[in-house]
Enzyme design. Structure first.
Site, mmCIF file in Angstrom:
data_model
loop_
_atom_site.group_PDB
_atom_site.id
_atom_site.type_symbol
_atom_site.label_atom_id
_atom_site.label_comp_id
_atom_site.label_asym_id
_atom_site.label_seq_id
_atom_site.Cartn_x
_atom_site.Cartn_y
_atom_site.Cartn_z
ATOM 1 N N ILE A 156 0.844 -1.211 0.000
ATOM 2 C CA ILE A 156 0.000 0.000 0.000
ATOM 3 C C ILE A 156 0.875 1.255 0.000
ATOM 4 C CG2 ILE A 156 -1.957 1.176 1.081
ATOM 5 C CD1 ILE A 156 -2.484 -1.504 2.614
ATOM 6 N N ASP A 168 12.509 2.862 4.131
ATOM 7 C CA ASP A 168 12.029 1.480 4.236
ATOM 8 C C ASP A 168 13.193 0.549 4.557
ATOM 9 O OD1 ASP A 168 9.274 -0.055 2.792
ATOM 10 O OD2 ASP A 168 11.017 -1.244 3.381
ATOM 11 N N LEU A 225 13.298 -2.535 3.813
ATOM 12 C CA LEU A 225 13.345 -3.597 2.791
ATOM 13 C C LEU A 225 13.426 -4.973 3.452
ATOM 14 C CD1 LEU A 225 15.562 -1.996 -0.026
ATOM 15 C CD2 LEU A 225 13.066 -2.050 0.159
ATOM 16 N N GLU A 233 5.180 -4.896 10.108
ATOM 17 C CA GLU A 233 5.034 -6.304 9.779
ATOM 18 C C GLU A 233 3.535 -6.488 9.647
ATOM 19 O OE1 GLU A 233 7.147 -8.720 9.172
ATOM 20 O OE2 GLU A 233 8.919 -7.465 9.467
ATOM 21 N N THR A 238 -5.370 -0.377 10.946
ATOM 22 C CA THR A 238 -6.151 -1.447 10.311
ATOM 23 C C THR A 238 -7.461 -1.722 11.045
ATOM 24 O OG1 THR A 238 -6.151 -3.849 9.991
ATOM 25 C CG2 THR A 238 -4.649 -3.036 11.632
ATOM 26 N N ASP A 239 -8.414 -2.302 10.333
ATOM 27 C CA ASP A 239 -9.683 -2.709 10.972
ATOM 28 C C ASP A 239 -9.471 -3.824 11.988
ATOM 29 O OD1 ASP A 239 -9.157 -4.803 9.157
ATOM 30 O OD2 ASP A 239 -11.094 -4.696 8.153
ATOM 31 N N GLU A 240 -8.296 -4.493 11.926
ATOM 32 C CA GLU A 240 -8.093 -5.646 12.811
ATOM 33 C C GLU A 240 -7.989 -5.243 14.279
ATOM 34 O OE1 GLU A 240 -5.825 -8.862 11.325
ATOM 35 O OE2 GLU A 240 -6.054 -8.222 9.255
ATOM 36 N N TYR A 272 -0.432 -9.752 15.387
ATOM 37 C CA TYR A 272 -0.401 -8.622 14.444
ATOM 38 C C TYR A 272 -1.370 -7.534 14.882
ATOM 39 C CZ TYR A 272 -1.799 -5.866 10.345
ATOM 40 O OH TYR A 272 -2.125 -4.829 9.507
ATOM 41 N N ALA A 323 -2.769 -6.972 17.728
ATOM 42 C CA ALA A 323 -2.410 -6.373 19.019
ATOM 43 C C ALA A 323 -1.255 -5.394 18.863
ATOM 44 C CB ALA A 323 -2.056 -7.477 20.012
ATOM 45 N N LYS A 351 -0.547 -3.657 16.156
ATOM 46 C CA LYS A 351 -1.064 -2.455 15.486
ATOM 47 C C LYS A 351 -1.852 -1.597 16.490
ATOM 48 C CE LYS A 351 -0.858 -1.351 11.757
ATOM 49 N NZ LYS A 351 0.167 -0.533 11.039
ATOM 50 N N LYS A 402 -0.666 -12.987 0.999
ATOM 51 C CA LYS A 402 -2.010 -12.618 1.444
ATOM 52 C C LYS A 402 -3.010 -13.311 0.524
ATOM 53 C CE LYS A 402 -0.301 -9.676 4.426
ATOM 54 N NZ LYS A 402 -0.063 -8.273 4.268
ATOM 55 N N ARG A 430 -6.667 -21.319 10.766
ATOM 56 C CA ARG A 430 -5.691 -20.449 11.442
ATOM 57 C C ARG A 430 -6.090 -20.374 12.926
ATOM 58 N NH1 ARG A 430 -5.799 -14.400 9.131
ATOM 59 N NH2 ARG A 430 -4.192 -15.107 7.696
ATOM 60 N N GLY A 479 -6.990 -18.797 16.374
ATOM 61 C CA GLY A 479 -7.576 -17.499 16.774
ATOM 62 C C GLY A 479 -8.181 -16.728 15.612
#
Ligand code: NAD
Ligand code: TYD
Length: 342
Positions: free
Chosen positions: A13, A34, A36, A85, A126-128, A150, A152, A154, A189, A273, A275
């Site tokens: 993105i 970045d 990389l 990440e 993120t929406d997560e 991930y 948590a 964020k 993804k 997966r 959880g």
């Protein structure tokens, strides 16, 4: 805004954002910073690499000295933080790097940004962070209930952004995007992974019953949404960039196969997966009231995406070698060995 540091700008993105900003704002200087990692790829930035208002600097957002020197050397007045990440499955295997970048890295960027007296700090989240929701749509004031390492990490980074706004009066804006898809997405993804595997007639490991729901946002809508909120978001606020295109994973998978003319028998239901969040859904009302709208519906976006992977094998074939194959083995070999037939 004159000199914008875009962290994580060589990722999926972030690179769409850099390509857009370099072209849309010739009077801004865009400095991409970045580390990389495996997900960062300068091929994503080939189209802007010779532009006068673009620079690249390699570095880690959690490395205070390098962050300080890049802010000073480029007289940075604005930071847009995409660096993270970003893959849930990797966070389940190895959470360490997630805390390093998504929590500590966000903190170092904020802290050095404050010392340097930057203006706006735009943080891409993120929406997560809302976690799994059974019904309805998450709104910006809802509680954070992250479930994966991930999500948590964020949430932790975002809370530090909030603290720097409240405590030090930093000019911050947070964006919370839905599941994003489109060209140049690293093929781990769901959508790029299944598309490139199906092109090669390989099995598609669908977790559990495939009835999990994700809300899909096309990458250009996400990048332009960040641009919009960078310029128009109210300081201290968070905004959902919701795709409002909710789909079952199984339906997304079937559509990819249809577009490629491949058989549904490539779908393999594999052990779920750990959880695994069942459903994400956000309301875009707050960003919409400010003037943001998404342009791409899911059908247009998925057709464009599948076509891009078909036409750009040069980009993804060289990624799917070496360390990628080690990850594939670790994540999928056992799962596929116990796969159920559709
Ligand atoms: P990505 O994994 O494709 O790219 C991440 C980029 O960050 C890579 O270029 C990587 O090299 C860089 N990076 C990682 N650690 C770094 C560090 N310590 N210092 C500097 N650079 C580092 O991710 P993406 O999908 O482009 O996501 C970008 C942002 O958007 C992330 O913050 C992610 O949490 C958020 N987001 C992603 C989605 C999605 O569906 N992909 C949805 C909503 C929000
Ligand atoms: P992913 O692209 O990893 O995004 P996220 O976990 O951030 O939502 O996965 C999207 C959905 O697809 C998620 O419900 C998990 C599922 N999925 C599979 O069923 N199989 C896979 O191999 C992958 C990568 C994802």
């Amino acid at each position: 805004m004159k000199n914008i540091l875009v962290t994580g700008g060589a990722g999926f993105i972030g690179s769409a954002f850099v390509r857009h900003m370099v072209e849309a704002y010739p009077d801004y200087r865009i400095i991409c910073y970045d580390k990389l990692t495996y997900a960062g790829n300068l091929d994503n930035l080939l189209s802007v690499s010779d532009e006068e208002n673009y620079r690249f600097k390699r570095g880690d957002i959690a490395d205070r000295q390098t962050v300080e020197s890049v802010l000073q050397a480029n007289n940075i007045d604005t930071i847009v933080n995409f660096a993270a990440e970003s893959h849930v499955d990797r966070s389940i295997l190895d959470p360490d790097a997630f805390v390093h970048t998504d929590v500590v890295g966000a903190y170092i960027l904020l802290d050095e940004g404050r010392k340097h007296g930057i203006g706006r700090f735009c943080h891409v989240s993120t929406d997560e962070v809302y976690g799994d929701i059974d019904l309805g749509q998450s709104s910006e004031d809802d509680q954070f209930l992250p479930n994966s390492p991930y999500a948590a990490s964020k949430a932790g980074g975002e809370l530090m952004v909030r603290a720097y706004h409240v405590t030090y009066g930093m000019d911050t804006v947070v964006t919370r995007g839905s599941n994003t898809y489109g060209p140049y997405q690293y093929p781990e993804k769901l959508i790029p992974f299944f598309t490139t595997e199906a092109i090669d007639d390989k099995p598609l490991p669908l977790y559990g019953d495939g009835k999990q729901i994700r809300d899909w946002l096309y990458v250009d809508d996400h990048a332009l949404g960040v641009d919009f909120l960078l310029h128009h978001g109210i300081s201290g606020q968070a905004y959902n960039l919701a795709g409002e295109n909710q789909r079952f994973n199984i339906d997304v998978t079937k559509r990819i196969l249809e577009l490629l003319g491949k058989p549904q028998s490539l779908i393999k239901h594999v052990p779920d997966r750990e959880g695994h969040d069942r459903r994400y859904a956000m309301s875009a009302q707050k960003a919409r009231q400010l003037g943001w709208t998404r342009k791409f519906d899911f059908e247009t976006g998925i057709e464009a995406t599948v076509r891009w992977y078909l036409e750009n094998e040069w980009w993804w074939r060289k990624i799917k070698t070496g360390a990628y194959l080690d990850y594939y083995e670790r994540q999928y070999a056992e799962r596929l060995a116990t796969a159920k037939l559709p």
